[in-house]
Design a protein around this motif. Structure first.
Motif: not given
Length: 88
Positions: A63-88
């Motif tokens: 069922l996980k394979d059938l429910a997989y939404n390829r459009d969401l996967y393709i539309g996902h942007n894994d390139i980040f333009n901003f850096r967030i400074d985190a403490k800790g």
């Protein structure tokens, strides 16, 4: 029939039932799950080629394979333009 197939067939049946009940609920009708409602749903079920294909897909695949939404996967942007400074 294997336990996996039976559970998948039960899942398909519940989905069909939920779809039928939600359609009635959206029409403003209050519906209880009674033996009459179940009998009506059973009478209205037709195993046409499209329904058979859906049942075959659900019972022969994960069922996980059938429910997989390829459009969401393709539309996902894994390139980040901003850096967030985190403490800790």
């Amino acid at each position: 029939m294997s336990l996996k197939r039976l559970s998948l067939l039960a899942a398909v049946s519940l989905c069909l039932l939920a779809a039928a009940l939600s359609g009635a609920a959206s029409a403003g009708k209050a519906i209880a799950l009674t033996p009459e409602v179940i009998a009506k749903l059973e009478r209205s079920f037709r195993l046409d080629p499209a329904t058979r294909s859906l049942m075959n897909a659900v019972t022969n695949n994960d069922l996980k394979d059938l429910a997989y939404n390829r459009d969401l996967y393709i539309g996902h942007n894994d390139i980040f333009n901003f850096r967030i400074d985190a403490k800790g």
